[in-house]
Scaffold this active site. Structure first.
Site, mmCIF file in Angstrom:
data_model
loop_
_atom_site.group_PDB
_atom_site.id
_atom_site.type_symbol
_atom_site.label_atom_id
_atom_site.label_comp_id
_atom_site.label_asym_id
_atom_site.label_seq_id
_atom_site.Cartn_x
_atom_site.Cartn_y
_atom_site.Cartn_z
ATOM 1 N N HIS A 229 -38.243 -8.681 2.733
ATOM 2 C CA HIS A 229 -37.715 -7.904 3.851
ATOM 3 C C HIS A 229 -38.042 -8.578 5.174
ATOM 4 O O HIS A 229 -37.170 -8.800 6.002
ATOM 5 C CB HIS A 229 -38.168 -6.445 3.896
ATOM 6 N N TYR A 233 -36.231 -10.501 9.402
ATOM 7 C CA TYR A 233 -36.550 -10.494 10.837
ATOM 8 C C TYR A 233 -36.845 -11.905 11.334
ATOM 9 O O TYR A 233 -36.608 -12.210 12.499
ATOM 10 C CB TYR A 233 -37.688 -9.516 11.138
ATOM 11 N N HIS A 380 -23.483 -5.121 3.482
ATOM 12 C CA HIS A 380 -24.491 -4.881 4.541
ATOM 13 C C HIS A 380 -25.023 -6.199 5.092
ATOM 14 O O HIS A 380 -25.095 -6.399 6.299
ATOM 15 C CB HIS A 380 -25.633 -4.029 3.968
ATOM 16 N N PHE A 381 -25.353 -7.136 4.191
ATOM 17 C CA PHE A 381 -26.049 -8.296 4.769
ATOM 18 C C PHE A 381 -25.110 -9.320 5.395
ATOM 19 O O PHE A 381 -25.558 -10.138 6.195
ATOM 20 C CB PHE A 381 -27.111 -8.887 3.829
ATOM 21 N N HIS A 382 -23.810 -9.254 5.070
ATOM 22 C CA HIS A 382 -22.926 -10.168 5.797
ATOM 23 C C HIS A 382 -22.735 -9.735 7.249
ATOM 24 O O HIS A 382 -22.436 -10.565 8.102
ATOM 25 C CB HIS A 382 -21.582 -10.325 5.086
ATOM 26 N N ARG A 443 -22.516 -6.111 -7.679
ATOM 27 C CA ARG A 443 -22.712 -7.375 -6.980
ATOM 28 C C ARG A 443 -23.036 -8.459 -8.005
ATOM 29 O O ARG A 443 -23.388 -8.170 -9.141
ATOM 30 C CB ARG A 443 -23.813 -7.266 -5.922
ATOM 31 N N ARG A 444 -22.937 -9.714 -7.584
ATOM 32 C CA ARG A 444 -23.326 -10.848 -8.412
ATOM 33 C C ARG A 444 -22.644 -10.827 -9.773
ATOM 34 O O ARG A 444 -23.273 -11.071 -10.800
ATOM 35 C CB ARG A 444 -24.840 -10.870 -8.612
HETATM 36 FE FE1 HAS Z 1 -31.094 -5.114 5.412
HETATM 37 C C1 HAS Z 1 -30.865 -5.267 1.970
HETATM 38 C C2 HAS Z 1 -32.468 -1.979 5.195
HETATM 39 C C3 HAS Z 1 -31.606 -5.074 8.838
HETATM 40 C C4 HAS Z 1 -30.491 -8.509 5.557
HETATM 41 N N1 HAS Z 1 -30.719 -6.586 4.040
HETATM 42 C C5 HAS Z 1 -30.649 -6.439 2.676
HETATM 43 C C6 HAS Z 1 -30.349 -7.700 2.069
HETATM 44 C C7 HAS Z 1 -30.280 -8.629 3.081
HETATM 45 C C8 HAS Z 1 -30.518 -7.909 4.310
HETATM 46 C C9 HAS Z 1 -30.031 -10.125 2.951
HETATM 47 O O1 HAS Z 1 -33.628 -0.144 3.027
HETATM 48 C C10 HAS Z 1 -30.066 -7.924 0.574
HETATM 49 C C11 HAS Z 1 -31.177 -8.566 -0.163
HETATM 50 C C12 HAS Z 1 -30.738 -8.795 -1.588
HETATM 51 O O2 HAS Z 1 -30.144 -9.851 -1.841
HETATM 52 O O3 HAS Z 1 -30.949 -7.907 -2.409
HETATM 53 N N2 HAS Z 1 -31.849 -3.756 6.755
HETATM 54 C C13 HAS Z 1 -32.350 -2.536 6.453
HETATM 55 C C14 HAS Z 1 -32.772 -1.858 7.684
HETATM 56 C C15 HAS Z 1 -32.517 -2.746 8.709
HETATM 57 C C16 HAS Z 1 -31.952 -3.926 8.116
HETATM 58 C C17 HAS Z 1 -33.370 -0.505 7.809
HETATM 59 N N3 HAS Z 1 -31.034 -6.502 6.904
HETATM 60 C C18 HAS Z 1 -31.287 -6.280 8.242
HETATM 61 C C19 HAS Z 1 -31.164 -7.514 8.978
HETATM 62 C C20 HAS Z 1 -30.855 -8.489 8.040
HETATM 63 C C21 HAS Z 1 -30.782 -7.830 6.752
HETATM 64 C C22 HAS Z 1 -31.379 -7.652 10.461
HETATM 65 C C23 HAS Z 1 -30.627 -9.954 8.206
HETATM 66 C C24 HAS Z 1 -30.687 -10.630 9.306
HETATM 67 N N4 HAS Z 1 -31.555 -3.851 3.886
HETATM 68 C C25 HAS Z 1 -32.120 -2.623 4.005
HETATM 69 C C26 HAS Z 1 -32.348 -2.056 2.665
HETATM 70 C C27 HAS Z 1 -31.911 -3.000 1.738
HETATM 71 C C28 HAS Z 1 -31.414 -4.116 2.537
HETATM 72 C C29 HAS Z 1 -32.941 -0.744 2.321
HETATM 73 C C30 HAS Z 1 -31.989 -2.914 0.210
HETATM 74 C C31 HAS Z 1 -30.735 -2.451 -0.393
HETATM 75 C C32 HAS Z 1 -30.724 -2.569 -1.894
HETATM 76 O O4 HAS Z 1 -30.446 -1.554 -2.557
HETATM 77 O O5 HAS Z 1 -30.965 -3.649 -2.464
HETATM 78 C C33 HAS Z 1 -32.816 -2.496 10.175
HETATM 79 O O6 HAS Z 1 -33.645 -3.517 10.668
HETATM 80 C C34 HAS Z 1 -31.561 -2.404 11.000
HETATM 81 C C35 HAS Z 1 -31.838 -2.069 12.441
HETATM 82 C C36 HAS Z 1 -30.689 -2.477 13.340
HETATM 83 C C37 HAS Z 1 -30.018 -1.677 14.176
HETATM 84 C C38 HAS Z 1 -28.861 -2.204 14.963
HETATM 85 C C39 HAS Z 1 -29.173 -2.353 16.439
HETATM 86 C C40 HAS Z 1 -28.016 -2.979 17.155
HETATM 87 C C41 HAS Z 1 -28.127 -4.014 18.008
HETATM 88 C C42 HAS Z 1 -26.870 -4.553 18.638
HETATM 89 C C43 HAS Z 1 -26.727 -4.001 20.011
HETATM 90 C C44 HAS Z 1 -25.352 -4.123 20.568
HETATM 91 C C45 HAS Z 1 -25.116 -4.385 21.886
HETATM 92 C C46 HAS Z 1 -23.711 -4.375 22.352
HETATM 93 C C47 HAS Z 1 -26.191 -4.647 22.857
HETATM 94 C C48 HAS Z 1 -30.405 -0.260 14.336
HETATM 95 C C49 HAS Z 1 -29.449 -4.607 18.386
HETATM 96 C C50 HAS Z 1 -23.650 -3.528 23.560
HETATM 97 C C51 HAS Z 1 -22.336 -2.994 23.899
HETATM 98 C C52 HAS Z 1 -22.019 -1.670 23.920
HETATM 99 C C53 HAS Z 1 -20.702 -1.200 24.524
HETATM 100 C C54 HAS Z 1 -22.895 -0.596 23.373
HETATM 101 CU CU CU1 Z 2 -35.198 -5.035 3.595
#
Ligand code: HAS
Ligand code: CU1
Length: 555
Positions: A229, A233, A380-382, A443-444
């Site tokens: 996990h 980050y 999700h991860f793409h 998947r996979r």
């Molecule tokens: Fe994830 C599975 C939960 C973030 C990558 N994640 C994966 C896998 C990958 C991955 C590669 O809880 C699959 C692994 C595998 O092969 O099995 N993930 C989360 C959570 C977050 C999260 C809670 N993941 C990421 C990030 C990744 C990533 C970042 C890569 C870089 N993820 C999971 C969970 C799984 C999971 C479960 C397991 C699922 C399973 O069943 O196997 C959090 O960190 C997300 C927080 C992010 C936000 C978004 C904030 C938005 C921002 C953009 C701002 C926009 C602006 C535009 C400024 C809350 C910062 C402004 C303009 C306006 C007009 C408003």
């Molecule tokens: Cu994770």
């Protein structure tokens, strides 16, 4: 390499020698990304029931998927991050860097990459980027990956040393923002890699060499996800550095709060590691209490991303207003959309909103149980690693490669097209795959070889396939721009080559909180103790109930 790196007039004399290794890391990263991504469209077409593999052995499907995952998720990110996370602090702090050490680390990483690639290309390591045991790869695959990690840690150690020297020379000052963020990411990387390094050195490598006859899948799986996990980050935080410290300035505005940026990185240092079990929510053999505990910790890593969203959006708003944008959304359209670096990174932020939101959904175990091991997860991860990370790095390269080479960006309009195509393509892959995941598509799986495919739903399938082809077009545009830049004419003068766009925000050095946050050694100790408290008892239990499974096959 030094032949194509350029120094700008007025730059410090050592800049050129720093640029050479940074460029070497970054170009290796992009070479890996381009080769890895070339395997993407066939994966997308597979989920549209179009079998481009014909009737090759099933292992070839997994070979392609392994190359795709290893090169894109592990190699691209690690090389790019290693390059920028020493280069930016070195330029910001202006301290002497041990370049022999940095080049040695680069050589070690290249050697490791060659070892693991050889095993993968010869189909002796088709075990996917997560290399779950008891799937077994040839030893060079694991040894090579371990060397890549060790090399990156060497560069991390040098960057931490640079900051320590700066602190010794400037005891009354607070670490400048980019260096603070970079060193926090390196400290997090040291804590993060404990799991995978232990897994490889103590269990997987001896087992693949035949020294140990069997292996414990649950133990190695849990060690993998200890790292797995927090590694996301490590992938995304260099993009956050750019969003906080560079993009507001590139867009013509200013970062609205240096302090909130520091707080974000500190929170990631404290809470990123002790959440790995959210990847094991459906795995038997681990008591529900441990899973619940880490589910709650997962909710702790969401606030720093929300903090980032609001701080960066507000900073971009200052830029839009400075450029004459008025009204609720006028600031957004007033941003410099003709600048490929800004356009790409703002698009990365937008697409990451859905990626992050789906992460929040997955964080709850009942939701995760519905879609775990379906293509919802690659969906999700793409739109996390493929957008927030990869699209940001591509967009950064449109100023970074000219900056490092002293050459003019080639085909600027094509660069703008490339980031739009990338954003649309990744969004399409994300939506198509997640939609199919809700229908239970696993998947996979080489589902296009099944006849008839039992998971058919034509609309998401069409979206996934079309998105795969859009991404191929994006990749081609990126390659043309990058190769064109590398061979384009050298800049005539400093005005033609971008400098590092360090944001123009004064540090609130007087603030008690900023000084407290600057005590990174103390915070690393706190993070270590937290990890120990959360993971320690679980590993004691796993180690005292080890089993040994011994398959004969090398996949
Ligand atoms: Fe994830 C599975 C939960 C973030 C990558 N994640 C994966 C896998 C990958 C991955 C590669 O809880 C699959 C692994 C595998 O092969 O099995 N993930 C989360 C959570 C977050 C999260 C809670 N993941 C990421 C990030 C990744 C990533 C970042 C890569 C870089 N993820 C999971 C969970 C799984 C999971 C479960 C397991 C699922 C399973 O069943 O196997 C959090 O960190 C997300 C927080 C992010 C936000 C978004 C904030 C938005 C921002 C953009 C701002 C926009 C602006 C535009 C400024 C809350 C910062 C402004 C303009 C306006 C007009 C408003
Ligand atoms: Cu994770």
């Amino acid at each position: 390499m030094s032949a194509i790196t350029g120094t700008l007039p007025g730059e410090a004399a050592g800049a050129r020698s720093l640029k050479a290794p940074a460029l070497a890391f970054i170009l290796t990263a992009f070479a890996a990304m381009v080769i890895g991504s070339a395997f993407g469209p066939s994966q997308a077409l597979n989920y549209a029931n179009i079998n481009v593999y014909g009737s090759v052995p099933t292992s070839s499907y997994y070979q392609g998927l392994t190359i795709h995952g290893v090169l894109n998720a592990l190699v691209f990110t690690t090389f790019f991050n290693t390059g920028v996370l020493f280069y930016f602090p070195a330029r910001e702090l202006r301290v002497r860097v041990n370049l022999g050490w940095i080049w040695s680390a680069f050589a070690l990483m290249i050697f490791g990459l060659a070892l693991s690639l050889e095993a993968t290309l010869t189909n002796h390591a088709s075990v996917l980027y997560t290399f779950y045991t008891p799937l077994k790869a040839a030893p060079p695959f694991y040894i090579g990956l371990a060397l890549v990690v060790v090399g990156s840690l060497m560069v991390g150690a040098e960057t931490i040393r640079m900051r320590a020297i700066w602190k010794r020379n400037n005891p009354e000052r607070v670490t400048p923002l980019v260096s603070y963020m970079s060193v926090s990411v390196w400290l997090l990387w040291f804590l993060t890699t404990i799991g995978i390094v232990a897994e490889l050195i103590f269990w997987v490598i001896p087992w693949s060499l035949g020294i140990e006859k069997g292996i414990d899948p649950l133990l190695t799986f849990t060690l993998f996800w200890y790292t797995g996990h927090a590694i996301v980050y490590f992938w995304v935080l260099p993009a956050y550095i750019s969003w906080y410290a560079f993009v507001p300035y590139e867009a013509g505005g200013r970062l609205i709060s240096d302090t909130l940026g520091r707080l974000t990185f500190l929170m990631f240092l404290l809470f990123s590691v002790e959440v790995g079990l959210h990847h094991e929510a459906t795995v038997p053999g681990i008591a529900m209490g441990w899973k619940m505990e880490q589910m709650i910790f997962t909710f702790f890593v969401i606030p720093p991303s929300l903090l980032t969203a609001f701080t960066v959006a507000a900073s971009l708003e200052t830029a839009g207003h400075a450029r004459g944008g008025r009204g609720w959304l006028g600031w957004l359209t007033a941003l410099p959309w003709d600048n490929p670096s800004v356009a790409g990174q703002v698009l990365a932020m937008f697409t990451f909103i859905l990626g992050g939101a789906t992460g929040i959904l997955l964080a709850s175990m009942p939701n995760d149980a519905v879609v775990h091991d379906t293509v919802f997860i690659p969906g999700h991860f793409h739109i996390t690693v493929g957008t927030a990370t990869a699209l940001t790095f591509i967009a950064m390269s449109y100023w970074l490669i000219p900056h490092l080479t002293g050459r003019v960006l080639y085909a600027r309009k094509l660069a703008v097209v490339s980031v739009w195509l990338w954003a649309v393509g990744m969004m399409g892959i994300g939506i198509g795959l997640m939609w199919q995941g809700l229908y239970g598509t696993p998947r996979r799986d080489w589902i296009s070889s099944l006849s008839p495919d039992p998971f058919v739903h034509p609309i998401p399938m069409a979206i996934t396939a079309a998105a795969g082809l859009v991404l191929l077009a994006a990749l081609i545009c990126f390659v043309v721009v990058t190769i064109g830049t590398l061979v384009s004419r050298p800049a005539h003068d400093a005005t033609e080559v971008p400098k590092i766009p360090f944001a123009n925000t004064p540090i609130a050095e007087d603030s008690r909180w900023v000084r407290l946050m600057d005590r990174l050694g103390l915070w690393t100790l706190v993070a270590f103790l937290l990890i120990f408290a959360v993971y320690g008892p679980l590993f004691v239990a796993l180690l005292s109930h080890q089993v040994s499974i011994a398959p004969n096959t090398v996949y």
